[in-house]
Design a protein around this motif. Structure first.
Motif, PDB file in Angstrom:
ATOM      1  N   VAL A 105      50.387  53.888  82.854  1.00  0.00           N
ATOM      2  CA  VAL A 105      51.405  54.482  81.612  1.00  0.00           C
ATOM      3  C   VAL A 105      51.444  53.475  80.731  1.00  0.00           C
ATOM      4  CG1 VAL A 105      53.090  55.547  80.821  1.00  0.00           C
ATOM      5  CG2 VAL A 105      52.096  56.494  82.779  1.00  0.00           C
ATOM      6  N   SER A 106      52.221  52.333  81.363  1.00  0.00           N
ATOM      7  CA  SER A 106      52.406  50.931  80.237  1.00  0.00           C
ATOM      8  C   SER A 106      51.471  50.375  80.114  1.00  0.00           C
ATOM      9  CB  SER A 106      53.225  50.200  81.321  1.00  0.00           C
ATOM     10  OG  SER A 106      52.792  49.549  82.462  1.00  0.00           O
ATOM     11  N   LEU A 163      50.422  52.482  76.762  1.00  0.00           N
ATOM     12  CA  LEU A 163      51.329  52.146  75.682  1.00  0.00           C
ATOM     13  C   LEU A 163      51.025  50.969  74.946  1.00  0.00           C
ATOM     14  CD1 LEU A 163      54.516  53.568  77.455  1.00  0.00           C
ATOM     15  CD2 LEU A 163      53.475  54.523  75.381  1.00  0.00           C
ATOM     16  N   GLY A 215      48.801  50.250  72.610  1.00  0.00           N
ATOM     17  CA  GLY A 215      49.045  50.697  71.011  1.00  0.00           C
ATOM     18  C   GLY A 215      49.549  49.392  70.105  1.00  0.00           C
ATOM     19  N   ARG A 274      59.419  50.035  69.909  1.00  0.00           N
ATOM     20  CA  ARG A 274      59.553  51.286  70.567  1.00  0.00           C
ATOM     21  C   ARG A 274      58.473  51.360  71.595  1.00  0.00           C
ATOM     22  NH1 ARG A 274      60.210  53.438  65.294  1.00  0.00           N
ATOM     23  NH2 ARG A 274      57.949  53.839  65.216  1.00  0.00           N
ATOM     24  N   LEU A 275      57.167  50.982  71.458  1.00  0.00           N
ATOM     25  CA  LEU A 275      56.185  51.046  72.431  1.00  0.00           C
ATOM     26  C   LEU A 275      56.432  49.825  73.447  1.00  0.00           C
ATOM     27  CD1 LEU A 275      53.025  51.127  70.140  1.00  0.00           C
ATOM     28  CD2 LEU A 275      53.997  52.837  71.499  1.00  0.00           C
ATOM     29  N   ARG A 283      57.709  50.118  65.180  1.00  0.00           N
ATOM     30  CA  ARG A 283      57.074  51.076  66.150  1.00  0.00           C
ATOM     31  C   ARG A 283      56.701  50.222  67.324  1.00  0.00           C
ATOM     32  NH1 ARG A 283      51.663  50.757  66.882  1.00  0.00           N
ATOM     33  NH2 ARG A 283      50.726  52.774  67.481  1.00  0.00           N
ATOM     34  N   ASP A 284      56.276  49.005  67.130  1.00  0.00           N
ATOM     35  CA  ASP A 284      55.981  48.097  68.399  1.00  0.00           C
ATOM     36  C   ASP A 284      57.028  47.657  69.333  1.00  0.00           C
ATOM     37  OD1 ASP A 284      53.423  47.705  67.683  1.00  0.00           O
ATOM     38  OD2 ASP A 284      53.336  45.620  66.936  1.00  0.00           O
ATOM     39  N   CYS A 337      59.313  51.467  75.715  1.00  0.00           N
ATOM     40  CA  CYS A 337      58.950  52.271  76.617  1.00  0.00           C
ATOM     41  C   CYS A 337      57.981  52.058  77.646  1.00  0.00           C
ATOM     42  CB  CYS A 337      58.224  53.559  75.824  1.00  0.00           C
ATOM     43  SG  CYS A 337      59.211  54.459  74.666  1.00  0.00           S
ATOM     44  N   ALA A 338      57.079  51.247  77.394  1.00  0.00           N
ATOM     45  CA  ALA A 338      56.219  50.462  78.445  1.00  0.00           C
ATOM     46  C   ALA A 338      57.100  49.900  79.308  1.00  0.00           C
ATOM     47  CB  ALA A 338      55.341  49.625  77.868  1.00  0.00           C
TER      48      ALA A 338
END
Length: 461
Positions: A200-201, A204, A207, A32-33, A29-30, A36-37
């Motif tokens: 946005v980044s 993200l 998280g 993916r974050l 999951r990290d 995307c960031a």
């Protein structure tokens, strides 16, 4: 249930083997974050990358003023890159990433505010350029050092390829949109969109799971930086990856003279294509990078790819057909991507957690200083001889330098991830973490060189 790889038709299996390995995306999951960031940030950053020199050109009309941006960026990048590497080993890496990302977003806001003034000022552009370089130097080692904590050990090559693909998407889409924005709406819209992407980044990145330093981590200091440099010096195979990258960029990175090369080929219309050819070639490798996880002699791959980069650049300077030049530039970009994937994989597989930040700081210098000096070399050689001689002679010098390094650093050529003791230690640490061992070195860095202590036989873009 989907068919297993063995149950698929041979043609399908061959195609799947070439496609990017998405295992890191599925398992972490990290990751993916972070991916995307980073994709959002890279896109916005390339908008500003185009807008700043264009605004300087409009405000000053001076090529010297535009070129001076690179000069003000270099020193902060060196100083804060080294310090940021030591800091990444001493503090929570997630916090360092979040705060520096927020600072970069604030700098975009400053550019936006300056651009909406009735008479925009020149000096804020230089101040922001220097500050951006400093914050990048602080952030990049932490980002690099986090990756092996959030991605399984056997997926690091795939993660490097996916991260490269993310950069290439931004390198192609960002400048293309920036050109339209600044032409039809002005630079302020490029700065505004860049500021939004940073917001946005940051959201993200918040998280991400905490990534604390080892309890025994040493505070950032010149001594700590020196320990990282000493470790890199002892690891000749690592030293070789840094040196190969520097000489490849120093001798064969002629992008500064692309406008003159386009004129020399009587094809000024091809200038944009020249800049796009390098990331386009690199993206082909990333999109077909499934094979990289099956390569284990990473040092040899780095050497061969860097030599091919030099040959492609030499040929690009020699031929006279513009389409052949563009093809050779794309081939060079593909070779550089291969080298980058295996350099990153080699670092991530073998560098102890407690030293990753400092070694990432050295890596940052290797792939940042080389291109800067390469621009100077290309321009100076073109002034002394001519444009095409500057390109092809740089490619040949790159080839000679890479060959000399390969001969003088036999450990680089002998490196094999399957048998290397440093890689074996990291694999064992990763297995302990998966088994739930609370003392896992992969988790807190205590058994992987935390504090930069010499580990004897037990390791950047």
């Amino acid at each position: 249930m989907p068919p297993t790889p063995e149950a698929r038709p041979p043609r399908t299996r061959r195609l799947s083997a070439l496609l990017p390995d998405l295992s890191p995306w599925r398992s972490s999951r990290d990751f993916r974050l972070m991916w995307c960031a980073g994709a959002v940030t890279v896109f916005g950053t390339f908008l500003t990358f185009v807008a700043v020199p264009l605004q300087l050109k409009e405000l000053t009309g001076s090529t010297v003023a535009v070129g001076a941006v690179g000069a003000v960026e270099l020193v902060p990048l060196i100083v804060f890159g080294l310090y940021g590497g030591a800091l990444a080993d001493a503090v929570d890496r997630r916090k360092l990433v979040v705060w520096s990302e927020a600072g970069l977003g604030l700098l975009s806001v400053i550019l936006l505010l300056n651009s909406v003034l009735p008479q925009p000022q020149v000096w804020p552009l230089y101040v922001v350029a220097a500050a951006t370089s400093a914050l990048t130097g602080l952030q990049r080692p932490a980002l690099t050092a986090i990756l092996p904590r959030v991605v399984p050990h056997d997926q690091l090559a795939a993660a490097a390829a996916l991260n490269s693909l993310r950069w290439q998407i931004g390198a192609i889409a960002g400048p293309a949109l920036a050109g339209l924005l600044v032409a039809y709406a002005g630079v302020r819209w490029a700065y505004a969109i860049d500021a939004v992407t940073f917001l946005v980044s940051v959201l993200l990145a918040l998280g991400l799971a905490p990534s604390p330093a080892a309890r025994e981590a040493e505070k950032p200091s010149l001594r700590a930086i020196g320990q990282g440099a000493h470790y890199a010096w002892k690891r000749k195979e690592l030293l070789g990856t840094y040196a190969i990258d520097i000489v490849a960029m120093l001798f064969a990175f002629p992008t500064a003279i692309f406008p003159f090369l386009a004129d020399d080929l009587d094809a000024p219309w091809a200038l944009g294509l020249m800049y796009a050819a390098l990331p386009a070639g690199a993206s082909v490798v990333s999109l077909t990078s499934g094979w990289t996880s099956r390569v284990h002699r990473h040092g040899r791959a780095v050497v061969y790819a860097a030599a091919a980069w030099g040959l492609a650049m030499a040929a690009a300077g020699w031929v006279t057909d513009v389409w052949l030049v563009l093809l050779l530039l794309a081939v060079a970009g593909a070779c550089d991507m291969v080298s980058g994937i295996f350099r990153s994989t080699m670092w991530n597989l073998t560098i102890p957690d407690g030293l990753r930040g400092r070694l990432a700081g050295i890596e940052l210098l290797s792939y940042s200083v080389g291109p800067q000096l390469g621009q100077v070399r290309a321009g100076g050689m073109a002034a002394l001889t001519n444009v095409r001689t500057s390109v092809w002679s740089g490619g040949l010098m790159c080839l000679v330098a890479v060959a000399a390094l390969a001969v003088s650093l036999p450990k680089l050529m002998a490196y094999d991830a399957r048998t290397d003791p440093h890689a074996a230690q990291m694999r064992a640490a990763a297995e302990r973490r998966r088994a739930g061992d609370g003392c896992s070195a992969e988790g807190d860095g205590r058994d992987e060189g935390g504090g930069g202590k010499d580990q004897g036989v037990t390791v950047a873009g």
